[in-house]
Design a protein around this motif. Structure first.
Motif, PDB file in Angstrom:
ATOM      1  N   ILE A 194      -8.447  -0.090   3.278  1.00 31.95           N
ATOM      2  CA  ILE A 194      -7.182  -0.682   3.354  1.00 31.95           C
ATOM      3  C   ILE A 194      -6.967  -0.373   4.888  1.00 31.95           C
ATOM      4  O   ILE A 194      -6.468  -1.421   5.582  1.00 31.95           O
ATOM      5  CB  ILE A 194      -6.025   0.088   2.826  1.00 31.95           C
ATOM      6  CG1 ILE A 194      -6.461  -0.641   1.006  1.00 31.95           C
ATOM      7  CG2 ILE A 194      -4.945  -0.794   2.968  1.00 31.95           C
ATOM      8  CD1 ILE A 194      -5.548  -0.003   0.089  1.00 31.95           C
ATOM      9  N   LYS A 232      -8.199  -5.706   0.107  1.00 28.80           N
ATOM     10  CA  LYS A 232      -7.159  -5.018  -0.052  1.00 28.80           C
ATOM     11  C   LYS A 232      -6.283  -5.345  -1.419  1.00 28.80           C
ATOM     12  O   LYS A 232      -5.804  -4.233  -2.125  1.00 28.80           O
ATOM     13  CB  LYS A 232      -5.773  -5.579   0.797  1.00 28.80           C
ATOM     14  CG  LYS A 232      -5.850  -5.018   2.154  1.00 28.80           C
ATOM     15  CD  LYS A 232      -4.648  -5.424   2.942  1.00 28.80           C
ATOM     16  CE  LYS A 232      -4.838  -5.393   4.595  1.00 28.80           C
ATOM     17  NZ  LYS A 232      -4.246  -4.127   4.982  1.00 28.80           N
ATOM     18  N   SER A 244       0.918  -1.145   0.048  1.00 25.44           N
ATOM     19  CA  SER A 244       0.104   0.021  -0.195  1.00 25.44           C
ATOM     20  C   SER A 244       0.810   1.318  -0.088  1.00 25.44           C
ATOM     21  O   SER A 244       0.480   2.317  -0.467  1.00 25.44           O
ATOM     22  CB  SER A 244      -0.935   0.071   1.185  1.00 25.44           C
ATOM     23  OG  SER A 244      -1.565  -1.271   1.555  1.00 25.44           O
TER      24      SER A 244
END
Ligand SMILES: [Cu+2]
Lengths: 218, 548
Positions: free
Chosen positions: B292, B338, B275
């Motif tokens: 997330i 995710k 991320s």
């Protein structure tokens, strides 16, 4: 795959292939999207990005759709396992004792063998216990496995339609000769089995009674 | 080595110039600076990783043909035990949090150090004591432990090998992990710069936060469990050993109550790295920041409720089977969320295919395969067949190595300029990426096939029908090892020869890129005030870019 060698084998294979199929489609989608984005939005082709913070309907969609699919997979897995856990009443009980690094099978009349002989089509109930450390009785072709633990009796059952033999392996690490703790399950026609059972019982001075009628109702 | 590299930097060498009260090696091993501690972990962890990797390659060599290929069965059994213990307790668990978390967490939230710098140094010392004890146990009389990294009772109580030192090592390592977690939670709560509210934190920090909570809450359980096994071995108390009236299944429950959450200690920081790196190279904000961030917490929470899915063949009640299978499918949802958000982050980005991003792309695909095989394992009927086979080994290597391992490679290539003030060569890094990705999949995809064919794990020998698949996997291990060697050599060479790195080579927006490379002693001259989210790339959009 799909050998029908036990009441569970085809169901397990079907569940597995279903999840493999769904997974492959999703994976393909991910890879295609990824590669397309990499080309379409490369710094050369797209020097100016667009900042998209997120999209709630999309988040809901990719939460709910997997959830529904996963619940379907869960149900199939559970359904298959339920069949493995319900031992038929007419199953013949055989006691299995594991020790480093051999298997012993004991028939209702006390006859002991190191290879598992069974008649075809006959449900067999295995009661498993260990003399030393943890083992696990695994018959890959039947898609069944159960840990064999000292001071504990675990149960597993199967039946098999064809007169042929399959490998039995130990699946729980048990030390030096773990990889050699193989034996076989040999399925025979009822006639051949009766003949073998009578002869071996006599040789071991055990009373002979036909295996099926010897099965106590459970 | 790092010091030598820094010597030649013309524009000052940041914190390398200021060893503190001590000099030389003591300036490192007694330093409480979070950056030095991070690099200490990096050095020690790399040694453990390469040792365990070598064991892995040797195991694959043994599996090249049935029967004896290079070692005896007892040696093979100690190989997979040590490989597991070292990879898990000395590489993956400390890997991202202790190396990159230590080096970067304070900088990323605008702090001068962690909240408890001395405790931080103690954590490293405990890590080293535990690690060296595990290594030393190999040479004690009795031989290295041969129980597998899971230490299942009764075998672990009965074997004559050196289980005790390995147990004590794991116990000490557990403390190191708990203290690091405690330090990070406190640091994140108390040390954020003004304006750095929770939803302006970089997602790597979020993942470290979720991880730290698991470390604090779950690790004590394995600590006490391993201690009980040690007590059982020494005094024959009868907690787990059935011969003494104990229950071996109780051990498995206690072990997995920690070790399943530990899987998330291993993988969450890797997810955080993805991320973190994706937006920088896509030059746009992350898609679904809050989803997330919350999914990390959801994984940490749900992940603590699914431990018994490691024990579906142990003989549990049908109720237990039902509940643990159901929860296992639920815990896959946040991971799926995710993955979808990551792919969406590439949409309408302006993507530069630099080495860190390449490793991230491999991560996403391999982690997804790890997730899909996890679904197969979660389905009870299938689990019974593939439990304790190569399928499980393939599955967790896809998650642990294909995921976290590649996340670590990505982090290495992303933060290398920041840590050492040098750039590395892109060509060899890309070659290393291609080889590790190819080798990895060639090594572990066959494991999934072997497992479904019915080959149990931890087997020194195997039936001839499995050989062709084993050969493919072993060749894959060579390709993978070659890739890792190129990767490491490239970075080592760059430590001395790499071009001088600017403060912000990738155009990152998080705080670590606002300080020089390498950062100065206390990171910031003045503590920054944060006014935007961590991935604000609006300046590159069409509107602002039209200025001449
Ligand atoms: Cu065994």
């Amino acid at each position: 795959m799909f050998t029908g060698s036990s009441p569970f084998a085809d169901y397990v294979d079907a569940t597995f292939l279903l999840i493999v199929g769904i997974s492959s489609l999703v994976l393909l989608g991910l890879v295609v999207a990824m590669i397309y984005f990499l080309f379409r939005y490369s710094r050369k082709r797209n020097p100016h990005p667009t900042n998209i913070e997120g999209n709630v309907p999309l988040e809901v969609a990719w939460t709910v759709i997997p959830l529904v699919l996963f619940m379907g997979m869960f149900y199939m897995g559970w359904e298959g396992y339920s069949r493995m856990s319900e031992v038929p009443d007419n199953a013949v009980p055989i006691h299995v004792t594991a020790r480093m690094w051999t298997w012993t099978f004991e028939y209702p009349n006390g006859l002991q063998t190191d290879t598992l002989f069974v008649p075809v089509q006959q449900p067999i109930k295995l009661s498993l216990t260990s003399m030393d450390v943890n083992h696990s009785m695994y018959i890959p072709a039947f898609r069944i496995k159960k840990d064999v633990i000292p001071n504990r009796t675990n149960v597993m059952w199967f039946s098999t339609p064809e007169p042929r033999s399959y490998d039995i392996a130990c699946a729980e690490y048990c030390g030096l000769r773990h990889a050699y703790m193989y034996t076989k399950v040999v399925a025979m026609t009822p006639e051949a089995f009766d003949q073998w059972y009578r002869a071996r019982s006599a040789k071991a001075s055990k009373d002979y009674a036909p295996l099926r009628s010897a099965a106590p109702a459970r | 080595m790092t010091q030598a590299a820094a010597h030649t930097l013309p524009g000052g060498r940041g914190f390398y110039d200021e060893p503190g009260r001590h000099t030389g090696i003591r300036g490192w091993i007694f330093s409480t600076d979070h950056k030095r501690i991070g690099l200490l972990y990096l050095g020690s962890m790399s040694v453990f990783f390469l040792t365990a990797l070598t064991l892995g390659v040797l195991m694959r060599l043994e599996m090249l043909s049935p029967g004896k290929t290079i070692v005896e069965p007892q040696t093979y059994n100690t190989f997979f035990t040590l490989h597991g213990i070292m990879m898990i307790f000395l590489f993956i668990i400390p890997g991202l949090p202790a190396v990159f978390g230590n080096f970067l967490l304070p900088i990323m939230i605008g702090a001068k150090d962690v909240f408890f710098p001395r405790l931080n140094l103690l954590s490293w010392w405990l890590f080293m004591i535990g690690g060296l004890l595990a290594l030393a146990s190999v040479f004690f009389p009795g031989g290295a432990a041969d129980t597998g990294w899971t230490f299942y009772v009764p075998y672990s109580v009965r074997t004559s090998t050196n289980v005790l030192p390995a147990l004590i090592a794991a116990f000490i390592l557990g403390f190191s992990s708990i203290l690091t977690g405690l330090n990070f939670v406190t640091t994140i709560h108390r040390m954020r710069a003004p304006g750095m509210d929770w939803f302006r934190m970089p997602l790597f920090v979020w993942s470290l936060y979720a991880t730290a909570w698991i470390q604090i809450l779950a690790t004590p359980i394995v600590g006490i469990t391993l201690l009980l096994v040690a007590v059982e071995r020494m005094f024959g108390v009868g907690i787990f050993d059935p011969a003494l009236g104990g229950d071996p299944v109780l051990f498995q429950h206690l072990f997995w109550i920690y070790s399943h959450p530990a899987v998330y200690i291993m993988v969450l920081p890797g997810l955080g790295v993805v991320s973190e790196i994706l937006p920088v190279f896509a030059r746009r904000t992350i898609f679904g920041y809050k989803f997330i961030a919350y999914s990390s917490l959801a994984i940490a929470f749900l992940g603590s409720l699914v431990w018994a899915h490691h024990m579906f063949t142990v003989g549990m009640s049908n109720t237990g089977m039902f509940v643990f299978s159901l929860l296992t499918f639920l815990v896959s949802i946040p991971s799926a969320i995710k993955v979808f958000n990551w792919i969406a982050t590439l949409y309408k980005g302006s993507i530069a295919l630099e080495p860190p991003l390449l490793f991230i792309l491999s991560f996403i695909i391999q982690f997804s395969i790890g997730g899909f095989t996890g679904l197969m394992l979660g389905a009870l009927a299938v689990n019974i067949h593939v439990q304790d086979t190569y399928f499980v080994v393939g599955h967790f290597h896809y998650v642990m190595f294909g995921g976290t391992g590649f996340g670590l490679f990505a982090a290495m290539h992303y933060w290398f300029p920041k840590m050492f003030g040098r750039m590395y060569k892109k060509g060899p890094a890309v070659v290393a990426w291609a080889l590790t990705t190819l080798g990895f999949n060639m090594l572990y995809f066959p494991f999934l096939i072997l497992g479904y064919m019915g080959m149990p794990r931890r087997y020194y020998d195997y039936l001839p029908e499995y050989q062709s698949v084993h050969v493919v996997a072993t060749v894959g291990s060579w390709v993978l090892a070659l890739g890792v060697i190129i990767l490491i050599v490239n970075l080592l060479v760059s430590l001395r020869r790499g071009a001088i790195a600017p403060a912000n080579p990738w155009g990152g927006k998080t705080l670590e890129w606002t300080v020089p490379s390498p950062p100065p002693m206390e990171n910031f001259d003045t503590i920054p005030t944060v006014t935007t989210g961590p991935y604000d790339y609006s300046e590159y959009e069409q509107r602002s870019a039209e200025h001449p």
